[in-house]
Design an enzyme around this catalytic site. Structure first.
Site, mmCIF file in Angstrom:
data_model
loop_
_atom_site.group_PDB
_atom_site.id
_atom_site.type_symbol
_atom_site.label_atom_id
_atom_site.label_comp_id
_atom_site.label_asym_id
_atom_site.label_seq_id
_atom_site.Cartn_x
_atom_site.Cartn_y
_atom_site.Cartn_z
ATOM 1 N N GLN A 1 -65.051 -13.303 -12.302
ATOM 2 C CA GLN A 1 -64.512 -12.547 -13.449
ATOM 3 C C GLN A 1 -62.986 -12.590 -13.305
ATOM 4 O O GLN A 1 -62.362 -11.682 -12.771
ATOM 5 C CB GLN A 1 -65.042 -11.102 -13.415
ATOM 6 C CG GLN A 1 -64.650 -10.270 -14.623
ATOM 7 C CD GLN A 1 -65.522 -10.496 -15.840
ATOM 8 O OE1 GLN A 1 -66.660 -10.920 -15.731
ATOM 9 N NE2 GLN A 1 -64.980 -10.218 -17.023
ATOM 10 N N HIS B 1 -62.419 -20.226 -7.680
ATOM 11 C CA HIS B 1 -63.030 -20.616 -8.955
ATOM 12 C C HIS B 1 -61.977 -21.232 -9.887
ATOM 13 O O HIS B 1 -62.257 -22.191 -10.593
ATOM 14 C CB HIS B 1 -63.680 -19.388 -9.577
ATOM 15 C CG HIS B 1 -64.522 -19.699 -10.749
ATOM 16 N ND1 HIS B 1 -65.514 -20.661 -10.712
ATOM 17 C CD2 HIS B 1 -64.522 -19.205 -12.003
ATOM 18 C CE1 HIS B 1 -66.080 -20.727 -11.896
ATOM 19 N NE2 HIS B 1 -65.492 -19.865 -12.697
ATOM 20 N N LYS C 1 -71.240 -27.387 -21.665
ATOM 21 C CA LYS C 1 -72.305 -26.391 -21.743
ATOM 22 C C LYS C 1 -71.760 -25.082 -22.291
ATOM 23 O O LYS C 1 -70.573 -24.788 -22.175
ATOM 24 C CB LYS C 1 -72.933 -26.159 -20.371
ATOM 25 C CG LYS C 1 -72.096 -25.285 -19.462
ATOM 26 C CD LYS C 1 -72.746 -24.951 -18.136
ATOM 27 C CE LYS C 1 -71.824 -24.008 -17.347
ATOM 28 N NZ LYS C 1 -72.133 -23.845 -15.960
ATOM 29 N N ASP D 1 -69.807 -28.848 -7.704
ATOM 30 C CA ASP D 1 -69.494 -27.520 -8.244
ATOM 31 C C ASP D 1 -68.864 -26.665 -7.154
ATOM 32 O O ASP D 1 -68.946 -27.007 -5.963
ATOM 33 C CB ASP D 1 -70.778 -26.853 -8.772
ATOM 34 C CG ASP D 1 -70.486 -25.888 -9.926
ATOM 35 O OD1 ASP D 1 -69.305 -25.607 -10.192
ATOM 36 O OD2 ASP D 1 -71.455 -25.424 -10.570
HETATM 37 C C1 R5P Z 1 -69.391 -21.424 -13.079
HETATM 38 O O1 R5P Z 1 -68.418 -21.542 -13.794
HETATM 39 C C2 R5P Z 1 -69.415 -21.885 -11.645
HETATM 40 O O2 R5P Z 1 -68.545 -22.957 -11.435
HETATM 41 C C3 R5P Z 1 -70.834 -22.256 -11.230
HETATM 42 O O3 R5P Z 1 -71.260 -23.352 -12.039
HETATM 43 C C4 R5P Z 1 -71.777 -21.102 -11.432
HETATM 44 O O4 R5P Z 1 -71.281 -19.974 -10.759
HETATM 45 C C5 R5P Z 1 -73.147 -21.436 -10.885
HETATM 46 O O5 R5P Z 1 -73.991 -20.369 -11.168
HETATM 47 P P1 R5P Z 1 -75.566 -20.500 -11.111
HETATM 48 O O6 R5P Z 1 -75.926 -21.172 -9.826
HETATM 49 O O7 R5P Z 1 -76.039 -19.080 -11.187
HETATM 50 O O8 R5P Z 1 -76.005 -21.271 -12.307
#
Ligand code: R5P
Length: 299
Positions: free
Chosen positions: A94, A127, A191, A218
């Site tokens: 956040q 992030h 997405k 990621d």
């Molecule tokens: C989102 O912007 C982050 O980079 C990750 O893609 C996200 O936190 C992954 O979340 P989850 O595993 O719950 O889909």
């Protein structure tokens, strides 16, 4: 320099201390019946430079409170300086107001750490880099990408690969990894996330992936849904195989089961978060960031 490990990062602390040729130390953590904590440093730290290593993954509130109290007890015991190494900085997603009326948790955390008496802070793969600007104390922003790049060069034929970011926010990360690998091609998933349910809607691929081995990259795996959905989208788009690389293995809820059942061949994560035995699964492989951490602390 003295290296202290918080209860969320004990084995990572041991590894980092070993790279630094130091003995890891641990603070006493006593939990009262109402779950408040009393933290105490037993050894002498007078005039020492101290590092406290503590990730703030699940349960984030408890791990943060332990970190704040650890910094305080080291300061009160006369440490010359206290630095925090927070491999995974909880509450960072956040980082702005998504909808009217929300708190910005990343800024709240930065504000508390700024006032805690820390000299500086180290963390991995934030992030977004704009989180650095929320702090007044220096932030050393490290990355697991060099560890991933080494692994990819060792295990894959670079000519077969396409890197895939599961969202537009990961573009900077994927470009950086592509450069480390000699500018290999990359693609992105466009997405939309439903802010009420957290579910991802209408994933579409931007880039050419057919016939390639796709490596999804990621920063965080929380529920595992983003990576699992992306792996399905890639298989349906004609990739031959799909793997995932992510720095922070938050692994909330059924993440391990979701990832194991997905079309992913393997899931590579770093050890910024310690993964309990019951969250490990056959497709998982953990790569250590401890050497990068130790090098950063040395300089
Ligand atoms: C989102 O912007 C982050 O980079 C990750 O893609 C996200 O936190 C992954 O979340 P989850 O595993 O719950 O889909």
């Amino acid at each position: 320099m003295k290296v202290f490990g918080g209860s969320a990062s004990k084995s990572l602390t041991e590894k980092i201390a070993k790279h630094l040729s130091l003995e890891a130390s641990f603070l006493d953590v006593f939990v009262f019946p109402d779950k408040e904590k009393r933290i105490r440093v037993r050894e002498k730290v007078l005039d020492d430079d101290c590092i406290i290593i503590q990730s703030t993954n699940t349960p984030p509130d408890e791990n943060y409170m332990e970190l704040f109290l650890s910094i305080d007890c080291l300061k009160r015991s006369g440490a010359k300086s206290v630095k925090a190494f927070v491999p995974y900085l909880g509450y960072q997603r956040q980082d702005h107001i998504f909808r009217d009326g929300e708190a910005v948790s990343a800024e709240v955390i930065a504000g508390i750490l700024d006032k805690s008496g820390l000299l500086e802070i180290y963390s991995f793969d934030l992030h977004t880099p704009k989180i650095i600007d929320m702090f007044n104390i220096p932030v050393h922003h490290l990355s697991a990408l060099p560890v991933f790049s080494r692994k990819i060069k060792k295990d894959f034929n670079l000519g077969d690969l396409v890197l895939v970011s599961p969202d537009m926010g990961g573009i900077r990360r994927i470009k950086e990894l592509s450069e480390l690998l000699g500018n290999i091609p990359f693609a992105t998933v466009l997405k939309n996330r439903n802010l009420n349910s957290g579910k991802i809607q209408d994933g579409q691929l931007d880039g050419d992936v057919r016939g390639k081995i796709a490596l999804i990259v990621d920063d965080i795996i929380a529920t595992g849904i983003t990576i699992a959905d992306t792996s399905n989208l890639l298989i349906n788009s004609g990739v031959s195989k799909v793997f995932a690389f992510a720095t922070h293995a938050v692994f909330a809820g059924r993440a391990s089961e979701i990832l194991q059942k997905s079309p992913l061949e393997r899931v590579f994560v770093s050890d910024t978060i310690e993964i309990p035995d019951d969250k490990q699964f056959p497709k998982l492989e953990i790569l250590s960031i401890s050497e990068i951490a130790a090098e950063a602390l040395k300089s």
